[in-house]
Write an enzyme that holds these catalytic residues in place. Structure first.
Site, PDB file in Angstrom:
ATOM      1  N   LYS A 192       0.864  -1.182   0.000  1.00 35.26           N
ATOM      2  CA  LYS A 192       0.000   0.000   0.000  1.00 35.26           C
ATOM      3  C   LYS A 192       0.899   1.229   0.000  1.00 35.26           C
ATOM      4  O   LYS A 192       1.960   1.212   0.640  1.00 35.26           O
ATOM      5  CB  LYS A 192      -0.867   0.031   1.250  1.00 35.26           C
ATOM      6  CG  LYS A 192      -1.921  -1.038   1.289  1.00 35.26           C
ATOM      7  CD  LYS A 192      -2.818  -0.843   2.506  1.00 35.26           C
ATOM      8  CE  LYS A 192      -3.654  -2.087   2.739  1.00 35.26           C
ATOM      9  NZ  LYS A 192      -3.948  -2.371   4.110  1.00 35.26           N
ATOM     10  N   HIS A 236      -0.751  -1.982  16.497  1.00 39.60           N
ATOM     11  CA  HIS A 236      -1.610  -0.842  16.135  1.00 39.60           C
ATOM     12  C   HIS A 236      -1.145   0.437  16.858  1.00 39.60           C
ATOM     13  O   HIS A 236      -1.937   1.351  17.086  1.00 39.60           O
ATOM     14  CB  HIS A 236      -3.085  -1.059  16.545  1.00 39.60           C
ATOM     15  CG  HIS A 236      -3.813  -2.101  15.768  1.00 39.60           C
ATOM     16  ND1 HIS A 236      -4.683  -2.975  16.376  1.00 39.60           N
ATOM     17  CD2 HIS A 236      -3.832  -2.396  14.459  1.00 39.60           C
ATOM     18  CE1 HIS A 236      -5.199  -3.785  15.466  1.00 39.60           C
ATOM     19  NE2 HIS A 236      -4.696  -3.457  14.289  1.00 39.60           N
ATOM     20  N   LEU A 247     -11.028  -1.032  16.541  1.00 37.04           N
ATOM     21  CA  LEU A 247     -11.790  -2.217  16.140  1.00 37.04           C
ATOM     22  C   LEU A 247     -11.901  -2.295  14.618  1.00 37.04           C
ATOM     23  O   LEU A 247     -12.688  -1.583  14.000  1.00 37.04           O
ATOM     24  CB  LEU A 247     -13.195  -2.164  16.767  1.00 37.04           C
ATOM     25  CG  LEU A 247     -13.273  -1.906  18.278  1.00 37.04           C
ATOM     26  CD1 LEU A 247     -14.725  -1.795  18.735  1.00 37.04           C
ATOM     27  CD2 LEU A 247     -12.553  -2.996  19.057  1.00 37.04           C
ATOM     28  N   ARG A 250      -9.312 -13.829  14.118  1.00 39.05           N
ATOM     29  CA  ARG A 250      -8.427 -14.249  15.216  1.00 39.05           C
ATOM     30  C   ARG A 250      -9.239 -14.447  16.494  1.00 39.05           C
ATOM     31  O   ARG A 250     -10.152 -13.681  16.777  1.00 39.05           O
ATOM     32  CB  ARG A 250      -7.352 -13.197  15.488  1.00 39.05           C
ATOM     33  CG  ARG A 250      -6.408 -12.981  14.341  1.00 39.05           C
ATOM     34  CD  ARG A 250      -5.276 -12.050  14.775  1.00 39.05           C
ATOM     35  NE  ARG A 250      -4.577 -11.552  13.610  1.00 39.05           N
ATOM     36  CZ  ARG A 250      -4.335 -10.265  13.374  1.00 39.05           C
ATOM     37  NH1 ARG A 250      -4.726  -9.342  14.237  1.00 39.05           N
ATOM     38  NH2 ARG A 250      -3.703  -9.899  12.288  1.00 39.05           N
TER      39      ARG A 250
HETATM   40  P1  ADP Z   1      -8.235  -3.630   8.946  1.00 37.91           P
HETATM   41  O1  ADP Z   1      -7.908  -4.184  10.292  1.00 37.91           O
HETATM   42  O2  ADP Z   1      -8.130  -4.635   7.841  1.00 37.91           O
HETATM   43  O3  ADP Z   1      -7.581  -2.298   8.642  1.00 37.91           O
HETATM   44  P2  ADP Z   1     -10.683  -2.042   8.968  1.00 37.91           P
HETATM   45  O4  ADP Z   1     -10.257  -1.064  10.016  1.00 37.91           O
HETATM   46  O5  ADP Z   1     -10.784  -1.568   7.575  1.00 37.91           O
HETATM   47  O6  ADP Z   1      -9.812  -3.359   9.025  1.00 37.91           O
HETATM   48  O7  ADP Z   1     -12.115  -2.627   9.424  1.00 37.91           O
HETATM   49  C1  ADP Z   1     -12.758  -3.607   8.701  1.00 37.91           C
HETATM   50  C2  ADP Z   1     -14.013  -3.987   9.477  1.00 37.91           C
HETATM   51  O8  ADP Z   1     -14.851  -2.832   9.571  1.00 37.91           O
HETATM   52  C3  ADP Z   1     -14.825  -5.070   8.799  1.00 37.91           C
HETATM   53  O9  ADP Z   1     -15.267  -6.026   9.752  1.00 37.91           O
HETATM   54  C4  ADP Z   1     -16.026  -4.309   8.256  1.00 37.91           C
HETATM   55  O10 ADP Z   1     -17.184  -5.086   8.213  1.00 37.91           O
HETATM   56  C5  ADP Z   1     -16.173  -3.212   9.280  1.00 37.91           C
HETATM   57  N1  ADP Z   1     -16.945  -2.098   8.714  1.00 37.91           N
HETATM   58  C6  ADP Z   1     -16.570  -1.235   7.753  1.00 37.91           C
HETATM   59  N2  ADP Z   1     -17.582  -0.378   7.445  1.00 37.91           N
HETATM   60  C7  ADP Z   1     -18.626  -0.724   8.229  1.00 37.91           C
HETATM   61  C8  ADP Z   1     -19.968  -0.249   8.395  1.00 37.91           C
HETATM   62  N3  ADP Z   1     -20.428   0.773   7.693  1.00 37.91           N
HETATM   63  N4  ADP Z   1     -20.752  -0.854   9.312  1.00 37.91           N
HETATM   64  C9  ADP Z   1     -20.289  -1.893  10.029  1.00 37.91           C
HETATM   65  N5  ADP Z   1     -19.048  -2.386   9.929  1.00 37.91           N
HETATM   66  C10 ADP Z   1     -18.223  -1.832   9.045  1.00 37.91           C
END
Ligand code: ADP
Length: 398
Positions: free
Chosen positions: A14, A182, A209, A241
């Site tokens: 990325k 994180h 989260l 996890r």
């Molecule tokens: P990563 O740890 O891969 O960076 P993200 O911070 O992008 O993950 O979070 C991904 C999670 O956020 C997924 O479980 C997704 O379903 C949830 N998510 C994203 N947008 C929404 C939304 N509008 N409502 C509920 N959950 C969401």
């Protein structure tokens, strides 16, 4: 300053070019399936709005992928810089800094050696992160590089919080302890929560989260405890996890199912969490939708997720000796009002009063979702890990 932020994974890369003065992203994108088949390249010029979505692009290794990125950034029609001389530094996200690093550092031979050494603790991440650093060294030998560690912000934890009650030599010889991850997000979000509270001396619980999830307790700007451990497998329940379980569980499963250590690792890292309980998906949106449609396993997954986060909040209120603010961030923390609701419901006796109606509103930016009467503020704060990495890089290069 213009900083190119790179997050180099084993098969993806990325990138985001950020102007730290304006805090604006000029361009960003991702190279996926590097070295596998059907590689794709996604690029967005944030100045003009030009989008190149999942364009098939041969990228047999990280060197070619980074060349594709650099060419695109300098592209006469859709680029954002005229030459790489316009880029002041490269900021890399590196997952594990062990006990060596409590802050970002400029890359030199010693730093590279230590990141290599720490690959024992992060075998999937550190070698992949290093690939990006080494390719840039070859392609842009005169551009300074800075590494920002996921673990660094957590290095302020006291020993009684980071040590595990295992034999001493497992710590001294194998470096087995809690590190936390994180960190860049926890730092950014806790700083921002402190700003919103209007005081530096503050007790903040950050709930990051996303697919990966971790909670941290931050007192006066310093982490005193966090939920992830030696690896990102510990803590709350996540997308795939398991988070905290009885440490005897993996041993029992290994014996009963005749699995190897690595098969067990995969089971707990990739097949557990929301996916393990719900069974159909690890995505929180899918869990929510299925729960609304009456799926019992989805409901259980949702309830377990909220319960486990809530338990950490309770534990960290004790660790902090109180709490001024709870800050939600990450894909779930920022967007899923049901998660915030399920986590905060019933915590009124602790002075944590969520405004349930306002909480349902999707409001962009940083938002206070607590009631005016709430002793503890509840915030949604949009995390900005790339901007933090760019700022750290700019600070060190200056
Ligand atoms: P990563 O740890 O891969 O960076 P993200 O911070 O992008 O993950 O979070 C991904 C999670 O956020 C997924 O479980 C997704 O379903 C949830 N998510 C994203 N947008 C929404 C939304 N509008 N409502 C509920 N959950 C969401």
């Amino acid at each position: 300053m213009k900083i190119l932020v790179i997050n180099s994974g084993s098969s993806s890369l990325k990138f985001e070019l950020i102007d730290t003065e304006t805090k604006k992203t000029l361009a960003k994108g991702i190279c996926e399936r590097i070295g596998i088949s059907n590689q794709i390249f996604t690029y967005k010029n944030k100045v003009t709005g030009y989008n190149e979505i999942e364009k098939p692009t041969p990228m047999q290794d990280h060197k070619v992928a980074i060349q594709v990125v650099l060419e695109k950034l300098q592209d006469k029609t859709n680029g954002v810089i005229s030459s790489m001389d316009d880029v002041d530094a490269i900021g890399h996200r590196v997952v594990h800094g062990g006990e060596y690093f409590d802050d970002a550092v400029l890359v030199n031979d010693d730093v590279i050696k230590k990141i290599e050494e720490l690959a024992d603790l992060a075998p999937l991440h550190n070698p992949a992160n290093l690939m990006g650093i080494k390719v840039i060294q070859k392609l842009l030998p005169n551009t300074p590089q800075v590494v920002v560690f996921d673990t660094a912000f957590h290095q302020t934890m006291p020993d009684y919080a980071y040590r595990y009650p295992v034999p001493e030599e497992d710590y001294t010889e194998l470096k087995v302890r809690k590190y936390g991850f994180h960190g860049t997000s926890h730092k950014f979000v806790s700083n921002r929560a402190s700003e919103l509270l209007g005081k530096k001396d503050s007790k903040i619980i950050v709930c990051h989260l996303g697919n990966g999830a971790s909670i941290s307790a931050v007192k006066d700007g310093k982490v005193i405890d966090t939920s992830m451990g030696l690896t990102p497998l510990a803590g709350v329940m996540m997308g795939t996890r398991c988070g905290d379980i009885d440490p005897a569980v993996p041993l029992y499963i290994m014996q009963k199912r005749n699995l190897s250590a690595s098969e067990t690792d995969t089971r707990l890292n990739k097949k557990s969490g929301l996916l393990g309980i719900f069974g159909k998906s690890s995505d929180f949106r899918d869990v929510q939708d299925a729960m609304i449609n009456g799926d019992k396993r989805a409901k259980l997954a949702y309830e377990m997720f909220c319960y486990r986060v809530r338990s950490y909040i309770g534990s960290y209120i004790v660790a902090l000796g109180g709490v001024d603010a709870i800050a939600f961030t990450g894909g779930i923390g920022e967007n899923a009002f049901r998660a915030r609701e399920g986590i905060c419901r019933g915590l009124e006796f602790l002075g944590i009063e969520l405004d349930y109606e306002k909480n349902k509103e999707m409001i962009s930016g940083d938002v206070e979702y607590s009631k005016p009467t709430s002793k503890v503020k509840i915030y949604k704060i949009e995390t900005a890990e790339e901007l933090m990495i760019a700022n750290d890089a700019a600070r060190l290069v200056k």
